[in-house]
Design a protein around this motif. Structure first.
Motif, PDB file in Angstrom:
ATOM      1  N   UNK A 289       0.812  -1.218   0.000  1.00 26.91           N
ATOM      2  CA  UNK A 289       0.000   0.000   0.000  1.00 26.91           C
ATOM      3  C   UNK A 289       0.846   1.268   0.000  1.00 26.91           C
ATOM      4  N   UNK A 290       1.955   1.257   0.667  1.00 30.21           N
ATOM      5  CA  UNK A 290       2.774   2.463   0.703  1.00 30.21           C
ATOM      6  C   UNK A 290       3.778   2.415   1.830  1.00 30.21           C
TER       7      UNK A 290
ATOM      8  N   UNK B  15      -3.197  -1.605  12.042  1.00 26.30           N
ATOM      9  CA  UNK B  15      -2.606  -0.442  12.705  1.00 26.30           C
ATOM     10  C   UNK B  15      -3.300  -0.127  14.015  1.00 26.30           C
ATOM     11  N   UNK B  16      -4.620  -0.217  14.016  1.00 26.31           N
ATOM     12  CA  UNK B  16      -5.397   0.002  15.246  1.00 26.31           C
ATOM     13  C   UNK B  16      -4.984  -1.019  16.306  1.00 26.31           C
ATOM     14  N   UNK B  17      -4.809  -2.261  15.903  1.00 22.48           N
ATOM     15  CA  UNK B  17      -4.410  -3.324  16.836  1.00 22.48           C
ATOM     16  C   UNK B  17      -3.061  -3.022  17.487  1.00 22.48           C
ATOM     17  N   UNK B  18      -2.109  -2.528  16.704  1.00 19.36           N
ATOM     18  CA  UNK B  18      -0.793  -2.174  17.256  1.00 19.36           C
ATOM     19  C   UNK B  18      -0.937  -1.049  18.275  1.00 19.36           C
TER      20      UNK B  18
ATOM     21  N   UNK C  34       2.945   8.296   6.339  1.00 22.37           N
ATOM     22  CA  UNK C  34       2.733   7.278   5.316  1.00 22.37           C
ATOM     23  C   UNK C  34       1.423   6.556   5.531  1.00 22.37           C
ATOM     24  N   UNK C  35       1.490   5.235   5.434  1.00 25.30           N
ATOM     25  CA  UNK C  35       0.309   4.393   5.554  1.00 25.30           C
ATOM     26  C   UNK C  35       0.557   3.277   6.556  1.00 25.30           C
TER      27      UNK C  35
ATOM     28  N   UNK D  93       2.725  -2.596   6.996  1.00 24.13           N
ATOM     29  CA  UNK D  93       3.612  -1.670   7.699  1.00 24.13           C
ATOM     30  C   UNK D  93       3.377  -1.614   9.206  1.00 24.13           C
ATOM     31  N   UNK D  94       2.209  -2.001   9.661  1.00 28.88           N
ATOM     32  CA  UNK D  94       1.884  -1.898  11.097  1.00 28.88           C
ATOM     33  C   UNK D  94       2.862  -2.663  11.984  1.00 28.88           C
TER      34      UNK D  94
END
Length: 119
Positions: free
Chosen positions: A10-11, A71-74, A31-32, A37-38
């Motif tokens: 995604x980025x 990402x929310x989980x991290x 970024x994303x 990436x998370x």
């Protein structure tokens, strides 16, 4: 017949951090923040919170363009770790689609409770 898995990344994601004199660390994320990436965000969060001089970690999303459930989980894991270690944890500078995700999930009060005071 061989089927190759093609995954579109995604980025990119980038981090920078700053510390002030009262033990607050601001971790800027740009970024994303997605499934690819998370996992890269988990390590700096854990490292910052492991420092006994850290009393508060503010994750700054001023330049974050996208976030998904990974990402929310991290972030939720980071908040739990901060609570166990006696530090404060929050997200600041939510905007655009990222803010919309937080609002839809009703997380703006959980992960960004003092965003006004810290941004």
């Amino acid at each position: 017949m061989t089927i190759a898995n093609k995954v579109a990344h995604a980025g990119p994601i980038a981090f920078s951090q700053s510390r002030d004199g009262d033990g607050t660390v601001r971790l800027a994320v740009s970024g994303e923040l997605d499934i690819y990436t998370a996992p890269r965000l988990r390590e700096p969060i854990e490292d910052i919170l492991a420092d006994p001089d850290t009393t508060r970690l503010m994750v700054d999303f001023a330049h974050l363009d996208y976030i998904d459930c990974t990402g929310i989980s991290v972030l939720i894991s980071g908040r739990r770790l901060a609570q166990r270690l006696g530090a404060r944890f929050g997200v600041v500078n939510l905007r655009g689609q990222v803010l919309r995700v937080f609002n839809v999930l009703s997380l703006e009060h959980v992960l960004a409770p003092d965003a006004q005071a810290c941004s």
